[in-house]
Design an enzyme around this catalytic site. Structure first.
Site, short mmCIF file in Angstrom:
data_model
loop_
_atom_site.label_atom_id
_atom_site.label_comp_id
_atom_site.label_asym_id
_atom_site.label_seq_id
_atom_site.Cartn_x
_atom_site.Cartn_y
_atom_site.Cartn_z
N HIS A 159 -150.14 -45.09 -88.26
CA HIS A 159 -149.93 -43.66 -88.09
C HIS A 159 -148.86 -43.34 -87.04
CE1 HIS A 159 -153.00 -42.63 -90.94
NE2 HIS A 159 -153.82 -43.48 -90.35
N TYR A 178 -153.17 -38.36 -83.24
CA TYR A 178 -153.62 -39.75 -83.16
C TYR A 178 -152.41 -40.69 -83.23
CZ TYR A 178 -155.64 -44.20 -84.67
OH TYR A 178 -155.96 -45.53 -84.77
N LYS A 222 -150.61 -43.41 -80.42
CA LYS A 222 -150.25 -44.81 -80.66
C LYS A 222 -148.77 -45.05 -80.37
CE LYS A 222 -154.37 -46.05 -81.69
NZ LYS A 222 -155.12 -46.94 -80.77
N ARG A 278 -153.91 -46.75 -101.62
CA ARG A 278 -153.21 -46.88 -100.34
C ARG A 278 -153.76 -48.06 -99.56
NH1 ARG A 278 -154.40 -44.71 -95.22
NH2 ARG A 278 -152.57 -44.53 -93.84
#
Length: 280
Positions: free
Chosen positions: A135, A158, A162, A196
């Site tokens: 992400h 989120y 990261k 996915r």
């Protein structure tokens, strides 16, 4: 807080003397549990584990230690440094694991990650493995290489946290000499749930193998690698991970007949995280 940190406990293992120690934050979480239990976990690769989590870990195996630390509190600074004293490496998994309110993400994933990195610096830890995420590059087109050296494109708060962790890893490698590996983990569960997932699945066994390689492989400064299994439909290459010694054994294709359709929006790495108003 005791000498070893608040709530410190251990399961004695006389045979573990002399083995290197890795501190695992989020050690009671699902990936942390994989690193303890699947195929012998990191212990099978020669490591002694010191688990750090806000959630108690009551099923300690021989040689494991546990320290209760809430990374969102100022008291965590001293507890983390004490837990890392004498440790050879840190694996930082602790985080809110999905999209959430920015202020909650900041407290747990941004401030908490800084606390872990800085405690590692103060304690003289040599290597830190950071659990990043796909992400961090969630707005790249699905199926494109999304190179590890390219700009981050987070798909939400989120993912932003990261991307921050990766940037912090770069800073602490350049400024303080830490060896840092950021793992852009795909989807680490027992099996992929949709199309996915078939592309970005990281099996529990391969998670152990990937982290073990990140802990011991050759690293020069800060290294970013993708964390997926040897999937037939993989979106990303594993050259950087293989350079660390990672040898994935699993392929999501064995679950292809059971996988459902991918959630919208199709075509982006982040999938539903890239929605404008992704539910918390």
């Amino acid at each position: 807080m005791s000498q070893n940190g608040q709530g410190a406990r251990d399961a004695r293992d006389p045979q573990g003397a002399g083995r290197p120690t890795v501190v695992v934050t989020g050690g009671a979480g699902h990936i942390g549990t994989y690193l303890r239990t699947v195929d012998g976990g990191l212990a099978a690769h020669g490591w002694q584990l010191h688990l750090v989590d806000a959630t108690p870990a009551d099923d300690l195996a021989p040689g494991e230690r546990f320290t209760a630390v809430d990374l969102t509190t100022p008291e965590a600074d001293a507890c983390l440094e004490a837990a890392m004293a004498g440790a050879d490496a840190v694996v930082h998994l602790a985080a809110i694991p999905s999209e959430d309110d920015f202020w909650a993400i900041r407290q747990a994933n941004i401030d908490g990650t800084f606390r872990v990195f800085d405690a590692a610096r103060r304690a003289g830890v040599r290597r830190l493995v950071f659990a990043s995420s796909n992400h961090a590059v969630g707005f790249y087109p699905a199926g494109d290489p999304a190179p590890v050296g390219g700009p981050v494109r987070p798909d939400g708060y989120y993912g932003l946290s990261k991307a921050f962790g990766e940037a912090l890893g770069s800073l602490y490698a350049d400024k303080y000499g830490l060896e840092v590996v950021s793992l852009r983990i795909g989807a680490c569960f027992g099996r992929p749930g949709d199309e996915r997932g078939l592309a970005i699945w990281l099996s529990p066994g391969d998670a152990v193998r990937l982290v073990a390689a990140a802990l011991s492989g050759p690293v020069d400064g800060h290294t970013v690698v993708y964390g997926i299994s040897a999937n037939t439909r993989a979106w990303w290459d594993l050259d950087a991970a293989r350079a660390l010694g990672y040898d994935p054994q699993d392929d999501s294709e064995v679950y292809a007949d059971q996988a459902g359709p991918a959630a919208e929006p199709a075509g982006l790495v982040g999938g539903p995280f890239a929605l404008e108003h992704h539910p918390a």
